[in-house]
Design a protein around this motif. Structure first.
Motif, PDB file in Angstrom:
ATOM      1  N   PRO A   1      46.981  47.258  -9.504  1.00  0.00           N
ATOM      2  CA  PRO A   1      45.952  48.225  -9.090  1.00  0.00           C
ATOM      3  C   PRO A   1      44.702  47.563  -8.506  1.00  0.00           C
ATOM      4  N   ASN A   2      44.284  46.438  -9.087  1.00  0.00           N
ATOM      5  CA  ASN A   2      43.086  45.755  -8.586  1.00  0.00           C
ATOM      6  C   ASN A   2      43.371  44.957  -7.320  1.00  0.00           C
ATOM      7  N   ILE A   3      44.621  44.570  -7.116  1.00  0.00           N
ATOM      8  CA  ILE A   3      44.992  43.938  -5.848  1.00  0.00           C
ATOM      9  C   ILE A   3      44.931  44.982  -4.739  1.00  0.00           C
ATOM     10  N   LYS A   4      45.485  46.154  -5.013  1.00  0.00           N
ATOM     11  CA  LYS A   4      45.509  47.220  -4.007  1.00  0.00           C
ATOM     12  C   LYS A   4      44.112  47.734  -3.681  1.00  0.00           C
ATOM     13  N   SER A   5      43.226  47.719  -4.668  1.00  0.00           N
ATOM     14  CA  SER A   5      41.853  48.205  -4.439  1.00  0.00           C
ATOM     15  C   SER A   5      40.978  47.163  -3.743  1.00  0.00           C
ATOM     16  N   GLY A   6      41.474  45.921  -3.637  1.00  0.00           N
ATOM     17  CA  GLY A   6      40.707  44.872  -2.983  1.00  0.00           C
ATOM     18  C   GLY A   6      39.801  44.078  -3.894  1.00  0.00           C
ATOM     19  N   LYS A   7      39.822  44.371  -5.192  1.00  0.00           N
ATOM     20  CA  LYS A   7      38.970  43.635  -6.129  1.00  0.00           C
ATOM     21  C   LYS A   7      39.522  42.246  -6.436  1.00  0.00           C
ATOM     22  N   LEU A   8      40.850  42.134  -6.368  1.00  0.00           N
ATOM     23  CA  LEU A   8      41.498  40.845  -6.592  1.00  0.00           C
ATOM     24  C   LEU A   8      42.267  40.442  -5.343  1.00  0.00           C
TER      25      LEU A   8
ATOM     26  N   VAL B   1      35.470  33.847 -14.369  1.00  0.00           N
ATOM     27  CA  VAL B   1      36.468  32.818 -14.110  1.00  0.00           C
ATOM     28  C   VAL B   1      36.913  32.922 -12.660  1.00  0.00           C
ATOM     29  N   ASP B   2      37.494  31.842 -12.144  1.00  0.00           N
ATOM     30  CA  ASP B   2      37.825  31.778 -10.722  1.00  0.00           C
ATOM     31  C   ASP B   2      39.206  32.334 -10.392  1.00  0.00           C
ATOM     32  N   PHE B   3      40.184  32.067 -11.252  1.00  0.00           N
ATOM     33  CA  PHE B   3      41.526  32.590 -10.989  1.00  0.00           C
ATOM     34  C   PHE B   3      42.274  32.773 -12.293  1.00  0.00           C
ATOM     35  N   ASN B   4      43.295  33.609 -12.235  1.00  0.00           N
ATOM     36  CA  ASN B   4      44.178  33.872 -13.375  1.00  0.00           C
ATOM     37  C   ASN B   4      45.620  33.933 -12.894  1.00  0.00           C
ATOM     38  N   PHE B   5      46.532  33.677 -13.804  1.00  0.00           N
ATOM     39  CA  PHE B   5      47.931  34.042 -13.596  1.00  0.00           C
ATOM     40  C   PHE B   5      48.156  35.295 -14.430  1.00  0.00           C
ATOM     41  N   ASP B   6      48.325  36.420 -13.751  1.00  0.00           N
ATOM     42  CA  ASP B   6      48.411  37.688 -14.457  1.00  0.00           C
ATOM     43  C   ASP B   6      49.770  38.344 -14.206  1.00  0.00           C
ATOM     44  N   ASN B   7      50.119  39.256 -15.105  1.00  0.00           N
ATOM     45  CA  ASN B   7      51.311  40.070 -14.927  1.00  0.00           C
ATOM     46  C   ASN B   7      51.106  40.971 -13.717  1.00  0.00           C
TER      47      ASN B   7
ATOM     48  N   LEU C   1      49.308  34.824  -9.057  1.00  0.00           N
ATOM     49  CA  LEU C   1      48.060  34.062  -9.080  1.00  0.00           C
ATOM     50  C   LEU C   1      47.031  34.870  -8.303  1.00  0.00           C
ATOM     51  N   VAL C   2      45.985  35.291  -9.001  1.00  0.00           N
ATOM     52  CA  VAL C   2      44.959  36.130  -8.380  1.00  0.00           C
ATOM     53  C   VAL C   2      43.579  35.501  -8.535  1.00  0.00           C
ATOM     54  N   MET C   3      42.747  35.742  -7.536  1.00  0.00           N
ATOM     55  CA  MET C   3      41.346  35.334  -7.580  1.00  0.00           C
ATOM     56  C   MET C   3      40.456  36.563  -7.467  1.00  0.00           C
ATOM     57  N   ASN C   4      39.264  36.451  -7.997  1.00  0.00           N
ATOM     58  CA  ASN C   4      38.243  37.456  -7.713  1.00  0.00           C
ATOM     59  C   ASN C   4      38.036  37.455  -6.200  1.00  0.00           C
ATOM     60  N   ALA C   5      38.126  38.608  -5.561  1.00  0.00           N
ATOM     61  CA  ALA C   5      38.071  38.681  -4.099  1.00  0.00           C
ATOM     62  C   ALA C   5      36.766  38.121  -3.539  1.00  0.00           C
ATOM     63  N   ASP C   6      35.659  38.402  -4.216  1.00  0.00           N
ATOM     64  CA  ASP C   6      34.365  37.888  -3.748  1.00  0.00           C
ATOM     65  C   ASP C   6      34.307  36.370  -3.869  1.00  0.00           C
TER      66      ASP C   6
END
Length: 323
Positions: A212-219, A200-206, A125-130
């Protein structure tokens, strides 16, 4: 010399009798992948086929994409049960599609003989970091509390109606007692782009896709959907820590047509489980955020039965249909 010749001949005959029909006939084994080349299921199947060539001989991959995986799965179900054809069973083909499609070409519960589960890939479960920072959401409990305090203000994206992301979202809403608007996109990549752009506010992603976007801080990763923490993201807790019993992830394994002899199934299970447990295989799969999950045919069959029952409830609750 005669005694030695007799011994060698006896051993050869015994080996032939213990080998699958495909090996005894000297013919290649075919693994049908019900998805297009290049995806994670195809890549891991090819890697596994390479690992078992010493024990099983030539194993070729045949891609049969289409129908959400139904075309390839049906080809396995309809193949002769002679050990020459096996295939990939995935969460979509053997747990979700039977409830998503009004007409199915095969029976997921009775047309296949399980060999072993191959892999499980966590969803996250990920959100846009901003967005998370603006709404002061740092944990899954924060997200649930915000949704309850602000009814219908949140939305979530997915790769389409009936996709794993959609069903995970519906299961989450049900268990958390919240509401969020579902916005389906035409595939996982557009859904992720919508999340990254703040649509969108959040997703359930693979996890493999989101990492990569979690590690970069975007998610911002709030929780993984496996029952336990994922070795690939050990700092992120499972949803089940907050919502007891929540578990939903992507999995796939190997099956043969129903009626394939039990000795053939046992031989294949032995070869594929050994390959899945090898350090080289585990290292290669870890790069895809995939966790090997080898087991017995009986255990894999029982697992698929439970998944089929679980997704019946989830799909019917979501109202999703694709035809």
């Amino acid at each position: 010399m005669k005694r030695r010749t007799l011994l060698v001949t006896t051993l050869a005959v015994t080996a032939a009798l213990n080998a699958p029909a495909a090996l005894a006939q000297g013919k290649p084994i075919r693994i049908i992948v019900p998805y297009a080349p290049g995806g994670p299921i195809d890549v891991t199947a090819r890697q596994l086929a390479e690992r078992v060539k010493d024990s099983l001989g030539v194993v070729i991959i045949e891609n049969r994409p289409g129908g959400g995986g139904n075309i390839g799965a049906d080809a396995v179900a309809k193949a002769a049960p002679d050990g020459l054809t096996i295939g990939i069973a995935a969460v979509a083909t053997h747990a979700i599609n039977p409830w998503l499609f009004s007409k199915m070409p095969y029976n997921a519960a009775t047309d296949f003989a399980p060999i072993t589960q191959m892999l499980r890939v966590p969803n996250v479960l990920v959100m846009n970091a901003d967005t998370a920072a603006r709404l002061k959401i740092n944990t899954l409990a924060d997200l649930i509390a915000y949704a309850k305090a602000n009814p219908a203000k949140l939305n979530y994206g997915s790769g389409g109606k009936g996709s794993a992301g959609h069903l995970a979202g519906e299961m989450f809403k049900r268990d958390a007692g919240i509401f969020a608007v579902h916005i389906p996109y035409n595939g996982g990549n557009p859904a992720q782009l919508a999340l990254l752009s703040g649509q969108v506010d959040f997703n359930f992603d693979n996890l493999a896709t989101a990492a990569p976007n979690i590690k970069s801080g975007k998610l911002k990763a709030l929780a993984v959907t496996t029952a336990k923490r994922s070795p690939a993201l050990p700092e992120v807790p499972p949803v089940a820590d907050t919502l007891k019993g929540f578990e939903i992830d992507t999995w796939w394994g190997l099956v043969a047509p129903a009626g394939t002899p039990k000795d053939v199934i046992a031989r294949y299970n032995q070869a594929f489980v050994a390959a899945l447990n090898s350090p080289e295989t585990r290292t290669r799969y870890a790069a895809l955020m995939a966790e090997p999950a080898p087991d017995t045919p009986e255990a894999f069959g029982a697992f698929m039965k439970r998944e089929l029952a679980k997704y019946e409830r989830v799909v019917k609750a979501s109202g999703a249909k694709v035809d």
